[in-house]
Design an enzyme around this catalytic site. Structure first.
Site, short mmCIF file in Angstrom:
data_model
loop_
_atom_site.label_atom_id
_atom_site.label_comp_id
_atom_site.label_asym_id
_atom_site.label_seq_id
_atom_site.Cartn_x
_atom_site.Cartn_y
_atom_site.Cartn_z
N CYS A 115 0.82 -1.22 0.00
CA CYS A 115 0.00 0.00 0.00
C CYS A 115 0.85 1.27 0.00
CB CYS A 115 -0.94 0.01 1.20
SG CYS A 115 -2.13 -1.32 1.14
N HIS A 254 -2.98 7.19 3.51
CA HIS A 254 -3.48 5.98 2.87
C HIS A 254 -4.86 5.68 3.43
CE1 HIS A 254 -3.98 1.98 1.49
NE2 HIS A 254 -3.64 1.39 2.62
N ASN A 284 -10.08 0.32 0.77
CA ASN A 284 -8.62 0.35 0.71
C ASN A 284 -8.19 -0.11 -0.68
OD1 ASN A 284 -5.89 -0.20 0.84
ND2 ASN A 284 -5.98 -1.15 2.87
N1 ACO Z 1 -18.19 -8.56 10.27
C1 ACO Z 1 -18.59 -8.87 11.50
N2 ACO Z 1 -17.72 -9.25 12.48
C2 ACO Z 1 -16.42 -9.31 12.15
C3 ACO Z 1 -15.95 -8.99 10.86
C4 ACO Z 1 -16.90 -8.61 9.91
N3 ACO Z 1 -16.55 -8.27 8.66
N4 ACO Z 1 -14.60 -9.13 10.85
C5 ACO Z 1 -14.23 -9.51 12.08
N5 ACO Z 1 -15.33 -9.63 12.88
C6 ACO Z 1 -15.39 -10.02 14.27
C7 ACO Z 1 -14.20 -10.82 14.71
O1 ACO Z 1 -14.38 -12.19 14.40
C8 ACO Z 1 -14.15 -10.54 16.20
O2 ACO Z 1 -15.12 -11.36 16.83
P1 ACO Z 1 -14.81 -12.00 18.27
O3 ACO Z 1 -14.68 -10.82 19.18
O4 ACO Z 1 -16.02 -12.83 18.52
O5 ACO Z 1 -13.54 -12.77 18.12
C9 ACO Z 1 -14.65 -9.11 16.31
O6 ACO Z 1 -15.34 -8.83 15.08
C10 ACO Z 1 -13.56 -8.09 16.49
O7 ACO Z 1 -12.51 -8.36 15.54
P2 ACO Z 1 -11.22 -7.49 15.48
O8 ACO Z 1 -10.31 -8.06 14.42
O9 ACO Z 1 -10.66 -7.29 16.84
O10 ACO Z 1 -11.82 -6.13 14.95
P3 ACO Z 1 -11.14 -4.73 14.83
O11 ACO Z 1 -11.91 -3.73 15.58
O12 ACO Z 1 -9.64 -4.79 15.06
O13 ACO Z 1 -11.34 -4.39 13.28
C11 ACO Z 1 -10.13 -4.38 11.23
C12 ACO Z 1 -10.77 -5.23 12.30
C13 ACO Z 1 -11.20 -3.51 10.60
C14 ACO Z 1 -9.52 -5.30 10.18
C15 ACO Z 1 -9.05 -3.48 11.87
O14 ACO Z 1 -8.21 -4.24 12.69
C16 ACO Z 1 -8.21 -2.76 10.86
O15 ACO Z 1 -8.70 -1.94 10.11
N6 ACO Z 1 -6.88 -3.02 10.85
C17 ACO Z 1 -5.98 -2.36 9.93
C18 ACO Z 1 -6.08 -3.04 8.60
C19 ACO Z 1 -5.37 -2.30 7.52
O16 ACO Z 1 -5.23 -1.09 7.56
N7 ACO Z 1 -4.93 -3.05 6.52
C20 ACO Z 1 -4.37 -2.49 5.34
C21 ACO Z 1 -2.90 -2.44 5.35
S1 ACO Z 1 -2.30 -1.78 3.89
C22 ACO Z 1 -1.67 -2.96 2.82
O17 ACO Z 1 -0.48 -3.00 2.58
C23 ACO Z 1 -2.58 -3.95 2.15
#
Ligand code: ACO
Length: 339
Positions: A115, A254, A284
């Site tokens: 990214c 980003h 993203n």
């Molecule tokens: N819908 C419903 N529930 C979900 C979903 C979904 N799509 N995805 C995960 N959950 C659940 C999980 O299973 C978890 O359930 P549990 O508590 O029963 O175990 C709960 O939601 C919380 O999950 P977390 O992973 O802790 O959620 P978080 O608040 O951290 O959000 C997210 C996840 C959105 C992915 C966040 O961590 C994030 O944005 N991280 C950064 C990602 C990013 O920027 N990536 C790009 C990098 S750039 C590149 O080079 C590609």
């Protein structure tokens, strides 16, 4: 001796037509619009159809950038494409395919910093101009990560969309790209990766059955990395060009997650109105994210000549990068709004 700068004189972007909404994703995995919007800010993203590859999106964005610069393809003497989802796994490079599609007569190559690819590619392009090795450089960020996400994995498939953005850089006496800082930390490589398909783990039936050919991410750790590194890189790049956060007209981070943008905003102490966001409608788009956002802001008419802009990326690798740019383009009348 007068320093030779690289100024952005053209910008363009392209989004595929097909919209993938949160409601569409609700039909694919166990998720819901409320969860996706509250955790990420994303409502929809675009998805290229089967006839399209990354070079198609890149070429369309580049055409618009060249047009907005008032140039023709023959004026370009270097092409750099930031992408981690090339048309072909090994070769030819996506840049060579774009070069042929646009009829350019110049060297062309890809840069892979996930990214952060656009900021890395911008560094290559600006350096070529500053060192007198090029006059006019086309820099593209393009990705189609919807091809590489697992539509059975709700934690990743909701995040990514396809797109491309491009800028034309040209040698200038007046300021343009004032500073760029880049960084990487390969000890974090496992946080965000596609395990299978390379020399470390070629695609085998077993690995495909385990779905190792798709993006895997430890979202929480990537989130923490992002909110640490974006403010740090922004301040470093501003300091390197003799500026501070107060001087910024726009921060264009980003576009990964609105919660990341909100946290960065707080940590930098910058007004909400000066942090650009279009994550709601594109998700993203990886290396395309920053130039897409830049074009979006430019075509909206809110970017003025003289504005100081910081373009800040982070991504797999781990990688990060920040560029401080003095905006010089006068008006969006020739810029291309995404269709
Ligand atoms: N819908 C419903 N529930 C979900 C979903 C979904 N799509 N995805 C995960 N959950 C659940 C999980 O299973 C978890 O359930 P549990 O508590 O029963 O175990 C709960 O939601 C919380 O999950 P977390 O992973 O802790 O959620 P978080 O608040 O951290 O959000 C997210 C996840 C959105 C992915 C966040 O961590 C994030 O944005 N991280 C950064 C990602 C990013 O920027 N990536 C790009 C990098 S750039 C590149 O080079 C590609």
């Amino acid at each position: 001796m007068t320093r030779r700068n690289a100024a952005i004189i053209g910008v363009g972007s392209y989004l595929p037509e097909r919209v993938l909404s949160n409601a569409d994703l609700e039909r694919m995995v166990e998720t819901n619009d409320e969860w996706i919007v509250s955790r990420t800010g994303i409502r929809e993203r675009r998805m290229g159809d089967e006839s399209m590859a990354t070079s198609d999106l890149a070429a369309r964005a580049a055409e618009r950038a060249i047009r907005s610069a008032g140039l023709s393809p023959s004026d370009i003497d270097l092409l750099v494409v930031g992408t981690s989802s090339p048309d072909h796994a090994l070769f030819p490079s996506t840049a060579c395919l774009v070069q042929a599609k646009l009829g350019l007569g110049c060297a062309a190559f890809d840069v892979n910093a996930a990214c952060t690819g656009f900021v890395y590619a911008l560094q290559v392009g600006a350096s070529a101009i500053e060192s007198l090795r090029a006059e006019t450089v086309l820099v593209i960020g393009a990705d189609m990560l919807t091809r590489h996400v697992d539509f059975k994995d709700r934690s990743t498939c909701i995040l990514f969309g396809d797109g491309a953005g491009a800028v034309v850089l040209r040698a200038a006496v007046e300021p343009g790209v004032e500073s760029i800082v880049l960084g990487s930390d390969g000890t974090g490589a496992d946080l965000l990766k596609v395990p299978a398909g390379g020399t470390a783990a070629p695609c085998t039936v077993e690995r495909i059955n385990e779905r190792q050919q798709y993006v895997q991410m430890q979202g929480n750790d990537v989130f923490k990395f992002a909110v640490r590194v974006i403010p740090k890189a922004t301040v470093q790049a501003l300091t390197a060009s003799g500026h501070s956060v107060e001087d910024l007209a726009w921060l264009i981070p980003h576009q990964a997650n609105q919660r990341i943008l909100n946290t960065v905003e707080e940590r930098l102490g910058i007004d909400h109105d000066r942090v650009f966001s279009n994550v709601e409608k594109v998700g993203n788009t990886s290396a395309a994210s920053i130039p897409l956002a830049l074009d979006d802001l430019y075509t909206s008419g809110r970017l003025q000549p003289g504005d100081l802009v910081a373009l800040v990326g982070f991504g797999a690798g781990l990688t990060w990068g920040a560029a401080v740019v003095r905006w010089t383009m006068t008006g969006p009348e020739q810029g291309g709004l995404p269709e």
